[in-house]
Design an enzyme around this catalytic site. Structure first.
Site, mmCIF file in Angstrom:
data_model
loop_
_atom_site.group_PDB
_atom_site.id
_atom_site.type_symbol
_atom_site.label_atom_id
_atom_site.label_comp_id
_atom_site.label_asym_id
_atom_site.label_seq_id
_atom_site.Cartn_x
_atom_site.Cartn_y
_atom_site.Cartn_z
ATOM 1 N N VAL A 12 35.226 -55.915 -9.117
ATOM 2 C CA VAL A 12 35.225 -56.901 -10.193
ATOM 3 C C VAL A 12 36.653 -57.395 -10.458
ATOM 4 O O VAL A 12 36.890 -58.585 -10.678
ATOM 5 C CB VAL A 12 34.582 -56.313 -11.471
ATOM 6 C CG1 VAL A 12 34.642 -57.307 -12.617
ATOM 7 C CG2 VAL A 12 33.118 -55.926 -11.196
ATOM 8 N N PHE A 41 45.254 -44.910 -15.374
ATOM 9 C CA PHE A 41 44.319 -44.528 -16.440
ATOM 10 C C PHE A 41 44.226 -43.012 -16.625
ATOM 11 O O PHE A 41 43.591 -42.553 -17.568
ATOM 12 C CB PHE A 41 42.935 -45.129 -16.176
ATOM 13 C CG PHE A 41 42.812 -46.562 -16.622
ATOM 14 C CD1 PHE A 41 43.789 -47.487 -16.277
ATOM 15 C CD2 PHE A 41 41.742 -46.992 -17.391
ATOM 16 C CE1 PHE A 41 43.699 -48.812 -16.693
ATOM 17 C CE2 PHE A 41 41.637 -48.304 -17.817
ATOM 18 C CZ PHE A 41 42.612 -49.225 -17.463
ATOM 19 N N ALA A 64 37.956 -48.172 -13.629
ATOM 20 C CA ALA A 64 36.994 -47.142 -14.042
ATOM 21 C C ALA A 64 36.917 -46.059 -12.975
ATOM 22 O O ALA A 64 37.307 -46.283 -11.825
ATOM 23 C CB ALA A 64 35.610 -47.753 -14.250
ATOM 24 N N THR A 66 34.401 -44.743 -10.887
ATOM 25 C CA THR A 66 33.060 -45.220 -10.525
ATOM 26 C C THR A 66 32.361 -44.343 -9.483
ATOM 27 O O THR A 66 31.272 -44.692 -9.029
ATOM 28 C CB THR A 66 33.130 -46.670 -9.981
ATOM 29 O OG1 THR A 66 34.051 -46.697 -8.899
ATOM 30 C CG2 THR A 66 33.566 -47.650 -11.053
ATOM 31 N N TYR A 129 29.059 -39.590 -15.359
ATOM 32 C CA TYR A 129 29.540 -40.985 -15.328
ATOM 33 C C TYR A 129 28.966 -41.768 -16.512
ATOM 34 O O TYR A 129 29.702 -42.412 -17.262
ATOM 35 C CB TYR A 129 29.130 -41.631 -13.999
ATOM 36 C CG TYR A 129 29.362 -43.120 -13.930
ATOM 37 C CD1 TYR A 129 30.643 -43.641 -13.818
ATOM 38 C CD2 TYR A 129 28.287 -44.014 -13.967
ATOM 39 C CE1 TYR A 129 30.852 -45.021 -13.748
ATOM 40 C CE2 TYR A 129 28.489 -45.384 -13.890
ATOM 41 C CZ TYR A 129 29.773 -45.885 -13.783
ATOM 42 O OH TYR A 129 29.963 -47.247 -13.713
#
Ligand code: NDP
Length: 301
Positions: A12, A41, A64, A66, A129
């Site tokens: 994305v 992060f 993220a 993922t 998750y």
């Protein structure tokens, strides 16, 4: 307008670099971006200094953890990346008066039933998750910042590996395939998500009251088996070398492929709120998948 994009190298994130460009100056960072603009992060507090240095009007978080199965064995790492770090971004966005865009998942739901879920449906994640993504959502909502949380599903992109490409490779090599047919959802292109984000942001900047949580997936629904069958038929029609016969793609239940993380069987998401609030049309999932296939697979001469 200045936009801070985090996770620029993901499916994305890569498409956001393109879609956000006409909105303003984009500062795009990734895991290994050099100091002083840190975007790791796993070190959430360093993100605060980055936000304060950039002073963006909009923060778009596409980073993220993922790896859904891996998250089962490293839930603390997943929590730091998926919940603590977005919480820091939200706190900083609130302090700065910036808007935060964040992505979440159908995995916040338990996937029971067969109806599409809307944004108010009760959450009940089945996996680490899903739990950590839900904690991230909650931290953002609690922060008081203007935000857009887009819950999506089954994301693919032309760049990098994806389910469709794996199926095409296997279909060219094997004469039989087995694919899960009891998980239902909509494959959603990173390209579509990025474009939806940019369009929503334009409206949100003028009407911050429209902020909130939205479901954002392509229209229609399928199963992984339906997805694979579609992709293989696409390739066959275009003369690609396909070994597997159309009737040799066996449908099997999820239990045939045991994984560390449980997946929801019903990933259908109701997108009415997004479409009505922002005046958007979401195309059928096949539109984006066919386009991605056209992009990555040259038709033989
Ligand atoms: P990707 O896995 O393609 O991209 C995630 C990005 O996060 C990568 O650029 C990755 O960097 C980066 N990242 C991972 N760890 C860190 C870290 N410690 N610090 C900084 N960056 C890090 O994900 P997608 O683009 O597919 O997902 C975008 C969003 O959509 C996520 O919020 C995800 O939860 C959500 N979503 C995704 C779905 C899917 O099917 N993929 C389904 C539903 C929701 P690197 O590549 O260097 O590791």
């Amino acid at each position: 307008m200045r936009l801070l994009l985090l996770g620029k190298g993901g499916q994305v994130g890569w498409e956001l670099q393109r879609a956000l460009a006409p909105l303003g100056e984009v500062v795009a960072l990734d895991f290994d971006s050099p100091a002083p603009l840190a975007a790791d992060f796993t070190q959430p507090e360093t993100l605060a200094a980055t936000v304060r240095a950039v002073r963006p009007d909009v923060i778009v978080n596409a980073a993220a953890h993922t790896a859904v199965d891996k998250a089962e064995s490293e839930p603390e790492l997943a929590r730091t990346i998926n919940a603590t770090a977005p919480g820091v971004l939200a706190r900083e966005a609130a302090a700065l008066g910036a808007t935060l865009v964040h992505y979440s998942t159908d995995y916040v739901f338990d996937g029971s039933g067969s109806e599409p879920r809307d944004e108010n449906a009760p959450t009940a994640p089945l996996s680490a998750y899903g739990r950590t993504k839900l904690e991230g959502e909650d931290a953002i909502r609690a922060s008081g910042c203007t935000h857009l949380i887009l819950r999506t599903s089954w994301v693919y992109a032309a760049r990098g590996g994806n389910f469709a490409r794996t199926m095409l490779k296997l279909a060219a090599e094997r004469d039989k395939l087995t694919v899960i047919d009891d998980q239902h959802g909509a494959p959603t292109g990173a390209e579509l998500l990025a474009d939806v984000t940019a369009l929503c942001l334009q409206k949100l900047r003028l009407q911050p009251v429209l902020g909130g949580t939205y479901h954002a997936v392509a229209a229609g629904e399928t199963t992984w088996h339906g997805y694979a069958t579609h992709v293989i038929a696409w390739a066959r029609e275009r003369g690609h070398p396909i070994k597997v016969a159309a009737d040799a793609i066996a449908a099997v239940p999820t239990s045939a492929f045991p994984t560390p993380a449980r997946r929801p069987l019903n990933s259908r998401l109701d997108t009415r709120k997004l479409r009505q609030t922002f005046g958007l049309h979401l195309p059928d999932w096949r539109v984006g998948v066919d386009r991605m296939l056209d992009e990555v697979h040259k038709t033989p001469a």
